[in-house]
Design an enzyme around this catalytic site. Structure first.
Site, short mmCIF file in Angstrom:
data_model
loop_
_atom_site.label_atom_id
_atom_site.label_comp_id
_atom_site.label_asym_id
_atom_site.label_seq_id
_atom_site.Cartn_x
_atom_site.Cartn_y
_atom_site.Cartn_z
N GLY A 178 -30.92 -45.33 -55.14
CA GLY A 178 -29.91 -44.65 -54.35
C GLY A 178 -30.03 -45.14 -52.93
N GLY B 8 -29.35 -43.88 -49.98
CA GLY B 8 -30.02 -42.98 -49.03
C GLY B 8 -31.51 -42.93 -49.26
N THR C 280 -24.06 -57.84 -42.15
CA THR C 280 -25.10 -58.56 -42.89
C THR C 280 -24.44 -59.61 -43.78
OG1 THR C 280 -25.15 -56.85 -44.61
CG2 THR C 280 -26.72 -56.65 -42.81
N ASP D 38 -30.54 -52.19 -48.42
CA ASP D 38 -31.15 -50.92 -48.02
C ASP D 38 -32.44 -51.14 -47.24
OD1 ASP D 38 -29.10 -49.58 -49.33
OD2 ASP D 38 -30.19 -49.49 -51.22
N SER E 244 -38.27 -58.56 -49.03
CA SER E 244 -38.07 -57.65 -50.16
C SER E 244 -37.53 -58.37 -51.39
CB SER E 244 -37.12 -56.51 -49.76
OG SER E 244 -35.77 -56.92 -49.75
#
Length: 309
Positions: free
Chosen positions: A45, A47, A227, A259, A289
């Site tokens: 998710g 958030g 981005t 994210d 990442s």
């Protein structure tokens, strides 16, 4: 954007999903059934991911969200607590299941994602308003589009009234947003797809990207950070446009890289760093990442990126 803390306080209002990740030889065509090579289940998710990224860097993070009263929901709350994220405003409902996101990932790290938002849609404006004190005490508020727009507006208005820096990530992409969303965003941070959808303009070159970003800027945002994936990011303000290139790497899994970027950006802005410096460091963290599989599991923590902190 005047607040700054050595240990920044970040409030994230957004969605929590359980990622159901299948690794496949290629992304399937319509109606096609493929054998995958392996499966992974993880917390996700937008958030939740952004909150975890900021917490991994050392921020004090408060999450405002709603989960289903099911095993996915309970596990999600426990996951937040493991990272030290405050869960006072993590709410539960028995009216819907927790959100899920089935994801297919190909050998080059490309992905396709289906989001079933579930309980996330049942978060209320009253529940966000109940967190007014936490929002007002924050250095940065972060919002995205996996919850209804009206809820984002509630949170952004509270933050603006308290002088809190706002970062808005318009993802997943929607073709139109209320003018107030832009006006309440100190930093509006879309990717290429979202920018094209919002402006109707291509972003295949840096000049095109700047032109599209200026369309968004004219709608009232304080600054645009666009981005650009492997091309890095573009920072556009009323005074300038700065390209921040990315390091070239062989991606293993790009899921969650956006994210990682937004969560890191919020952290560095909360530390009082400039847009340029925050974007440079966030870009480097997002690049790292993609070198690991998974979403939150691929995010580096502070000990792994001491050179950036």
């Amino acid at each position: 954007m005047e607040r700054a803390s050595e240990v920044p306080k970040i409030t994230v209002v957004g969605a929590c999903n359980i990622d159901l990740i299948s690794y496949v030889p290629r992304l399937p065509a319509l109606g096609e059934t493929l054998h995958g090579t392996r499966f992974h289940m993880g917390f996700g998710g937008k958030g939740a991911n952004q909150a975890v990224m900021a917490a991994k860097l050392g921020a004090h993070v408060t999450m405002i969200t709603k989960l289903g009263r099911d095993v996915f929901g309970e596990n999600t709350r426990e996951n937040f607590e493991r990272f030290g994220i405050a869960t006072r405003h993590v709410h539960f409902t028995d009216q819907a299941f927790s959100g899920v996101a089935p994801i297919a990932v190909d050998p080059d790290g490309g992905n396709s994602i289906i989001i079933v938002t579930g309980a996330n849609d049942l978060l209320t404006a009253e529940e966000i308003t109940a967190a007014q004190a936490e929002i007002a005490a924050s250095d940065v508020l972060v919002c995205q589009l996996e919850i209804p727009i009206a809820l984002n507006l509630t949170a952004l208005r509270l933050a603006r009234a308290a002088g809190v820096t706002t970062v808005f990530n318009p993802a997943p992409a929607q073709p139109e947003l209320p003018a107030e969303i832009y006006q309440l965003s100190d930093v509006f941070c879309p990717n290429e797809t979202e920018t094209q959808l919002l402006t109707g303009q291509p972003v295949t070159t840096l000049d095109e990207a700047e032109s599209a970003a200026r369309v968004l800027l004219a709608r009232g945002a304080g600054a645009i950070i666009l981005t650009l994936g492997q091309r890095g990011s573009l920072i556009v303000t009323g005074e300038s446009a700065r390209h921040v290139p990315a390091h070239t790497v062989q991606a293993i899994d790009s899921t969650g890289a956006g994210d990682a970027y937004v969560g890191s950006l919020a952290y560095f802005l909360g530390r009082g760093q400039s847009l340029l410096e925050a974007a440079q460091r966030a870009g480097a963290i997002a690049t790292r990442s993609v070198l690991k599989s998974g979403t939150q599991t691929s995010f580096p923590d502070a000990s792994e990126i001491a050179d950036l902190l």
